[in-house]
Enzyme design. Structure first.
Site, PDB file in Angstrom:
ATOM      1  N   ASN A  10       0.871  -1.180   0.000  1.00  0.00           N
ATOM      2  CA  ASN A  10       0.000   0.000   0.000  1.00  0.00           C
ATOM      3  C   ASN A  10       0.904   1.224   0.000  1.00  0.00           C
ATOM      4  O   ASN A  10       1.520   1.534   1.016  1.00  0.00           O
ATOM      5  CB  ASN A  10      -0.891  -0.049   1.258  1.00  0.00           C
ATOM      6  CG  ASN A  10      -1.715   1.219   1.427  1.00  0.00           C
ATOM      7  OD1 ASN A  10      -1.773   2.068   0.532  1.00  0.00           O
ATOM      8  ND2 ASN A  10      -2.360   1.350   2.587  1.00  0.00           N
ATOM      9  N   LYS A  12       0.078   4.231  -0.153  1.00  0.00           N
ATOM     10  CA  LYS A  12      -0.537   5.402   0.509  1.00  0.00           C
ATOM     11  C   LYS A  12      -0.342   6.645  -0.375  1.00  0.00           C
ATOM     12  O   LYS A  12      -0.391   6.527  -1.596  1.00  0.00           O
ATOM     13  CB  LYS A  12       0.033   5.569   1.921  1.00  0.00           C
ATOM     14  CG  LYS A  12      -0.081   4.275   2.730  1.00  0.00           C
ATOM     15  CD  LYS A  12       0.205   4.435   4.187  1.00  0.00           C
ATOM     16  CE  LYS A  12       0.013   3.094   4.888  1.00  0.00           C
ATOM     17  NZ  LYS A  12       0.176   3.166   6.318  1.00  0.00           N
ATOM     18  N   HIS A  93      -9.402   1.415   5.398  1.00  0.00           N
ATOM     19  CA  HIS A  93      -8.106   1.604   6.065  1.00  0.00           C
ATOM     20  C   HIS A  93      -8.272   2.608   7.206  1.00  0.00           C
ATOM     21  O   HIS A  93      -9.022   3.571   7.090  1.00  0.00           O
ATOM     22  CB  HIS A  93      -7.069   2.098   5.053  1.00  0.00           C
ATOM     23  CG  HIS A  93      -5.670   2.003   5.564  1.00  0.00           C
ATOM     24  ND1 HIS A  93      -5.163   2.900   6.491  1.00  0.00           N
ATOM     25  CD2 HIS A  93      -4.682   1.109   5.317  1.00  0.00           C
ATOM     26  CE1 HIS A  93      -3.914   2.556   6.770  1.00  0.00           C
ATOM     27  NE2 HIS A  93      -3.597   1.467   6.079  1.00  0.00           N
ATOM     28  N   GLU A  95      -6.486   4.939   8.153  1.00  0.00           N
ATOM     29  CA  GLU A  95      -6.168   6.332   7.793  1.00  0.00           C
ATOM     30  C   GLU A  95      -7.348   6.993   7.102  1.00  0.00           C
ATOM     31  O   GLU A  95      -7.585   8.194   7.265  1.00  0.00           O
ATOM     32  CB  GLU A  95      -4.895   6.364   6.928  1.00  0.00           C
ATOM     33  CG  GLU A  95      -3.665   6.066   7.781  1.00  0.00           C
ATOM     34  CD  GLU A  95      -2.500   5.437   7.048  1.00  0.00           C
ATOM     35  OE1 GLU A  95      -2.483   5.420   5.808  1.00  0.00           O
ATOM     36  OE2 GLU A  95      -1.585   4.952   7.752  1.00  0.00           O
ATOM     37  N   GLU A 165      -4.988  -4.648  10.826  1.00  0.00           N
ATOM     38  CA  GLU A 165      -3.916  -3.668  11.007  1.00  0.00           C
ATOM     39  C   GLU A 165      -4.142  -2.886  12.297  1.00  0.00           C
ATOM     40  O   GLU A 165      -4.902  -1.901  12.296  1.00  0.00           O
ATOM     41  CB  GLU A 165      -3.894  -2.681   9.837  1.00  0.00           C
ATOM     42  CG  GLU A 165      -3.709  -3.311   8.480  1.00  0.00           C
ATOM     43  CD  GLU A 165      -3.147  -2.323   7.464  1.00  0.00           C
ATOM     44  OE1 GLU A 165      -2.101  -2.619   6.896  1.00  0.00           O
ATOM     45  OE2 GLU A 165      -3.742  -1.254   7.276  1.00  0.00           O
ATOM     46  N   GLY A 171       3.266   2.115  10.896  1.00  0.00           N
ATOM     47  CA  GLY A 171       4.331   3.110  10.748  1.00  0.00           C
ATOM     48  C   GLY A 171       5.102   3.403  12.026  1.00  0.00           C
ATOM     49  O   GLY A 171       5.819   4.398  12.103  1.00  0.00           O
ATOM     50  N   SER A 211       3.860  -2.278  10.339  1.00  0.00           N
ATOM     51  CA  SER A 211       5.309  -2.400  10.545  1.00  0.00           C
ATOM     52  C   SER A 211       5.878  -3.752  10.106  1.00  0.00           C
ATOM     53  O   SER A 211       6.795  -4.269  10.742  1.00  0.00           O
ATOM     54  CB  SER A 211       5.665  -2.109  12.011  1.00  0.00           C
ATOM     55  OG  SER A 211       5.362  -0.761  12.328  1.00  0.00           O
TER      56      SER A 211
END
Ligand code: 13P
Length: 255
Positions: A10, A12, A93, A95, A165, A171, A211
């Site tokens: 991904n 992003k 997701h 985000e 996730e 991250g 990660s």
């Protein structure tokens, strides 16, 4: 580990056309690792160009609108990304849920639109650190999926994947323990079997994301019911992404 693990990058909001060289390198390397299904989700602006550059790997989007067309300035429909060459889309997701206030219901509508447009769906879920510390991670993720996943999906084992996730692992360089990943993935498996039946529900791949790096890929992918990985930062170069794909291939060979 799934019969054919699924490792998805991904990107992003990263990548201009200069990044196509990485996509080409990933595609070339993936041609020698056919035991693993490899895919990339570049930003919308690179979907068509990536699709034209690669032969082996899947190309997908990172979001779509629930409607096929209309007065929705700045949005992109499932039909449009399919037309650009996408074969799948990542939905829900964290985000998107955080930055755009996406609810489970909206994500469910998006999934219906994506499937209608012939796209496979990677449905994301995951808890905050606070929820995990409160001992409520499994309950939270289960209820998120109950509402985000479409009730019926034809050919669900092929058309649907779930990505767990944990938000606090994205991250950050931190990951859950293998035991915690296994516990969550078993709970997700039970939910999928209940919803889509013994056969389809058992075959839907459940990816771990957060990660994942070449150094930890083998360990994380070996956790119970993990059928692949959804990779952010480490998918931005062919070298690190293929390190993860090689880890998945080696693990599969050992089993
Ligand atoms: P990182 O691999 O950068 O932690 O991101 C994970 C992710 O959000 C993939 O969708």
């Amino acid at each position: 580990m799934a019969e054919r693990p699924y490792v998805v990058g991904n990107w992003k909001m990263n990548g201009t056309r200069a990044m196509l060289a990485q996509a080409r390198a990933i595609d070339r390397a993936a041609q020698n690792l056919m035991k693993v299904e490899v895919a990339l989700a570049p930003p919308f602006t690179l979907i068509h160009a990536t699709h034209r550059e690669v032969e082996q790997i899947g190309v997908g989007g990172q979001d779509c609108h629930p409607r096929a067309e209309g007065a929705h300035t700045g949005d992109t429909s499932a039909t449009m990304i399919a037309d650009a060459g996408a074969k799948f889309v990542i939905l829900g997701h964290s985000e998107r849920r955080q930055d755009h206030g996406e609810s489970n219901e909206l994500v469910n509508d998006k999934a219906a639109a994506a499937l209608e447009a012939g796209l496979r769906v990677i449905m994301c879920c995951g808890e905050t650190e606070e929820t995990r510390d409160g001992g409520k991670a499994v309950d939270f993720v289960s209820s998120q999926l109950e509402t985000s996943l479409p009730e019926k999906v034809e050919n669900a084992a092929d058309m649907l994947a779930v990505a767990y996730e944990p938000i606090w692992a994205i991250g950050t360089g931190r990951t859950p323990t293998v035991a915690d990943i296994g516990e969550m993935h078993r709970a997700i498996r039970a939910l999928l079997v209940k919803r889509y039946g013994e056969k389809e529900g058992a075959e839907i791949r459940i990816l771990y994301g957060g990660s994942v790096k070449p150094e930890n890929a083998r360990e994380l992918l070996a956790a119970d019911e993990v059928g692949g990985a959804l990779v952010g930062g480490a998918s931005l170069t062919a070298e690190s992404f293929m390190g993860i794909v090689i880890g998945a291939a080696e693990l599969q060979q050992d089993q």
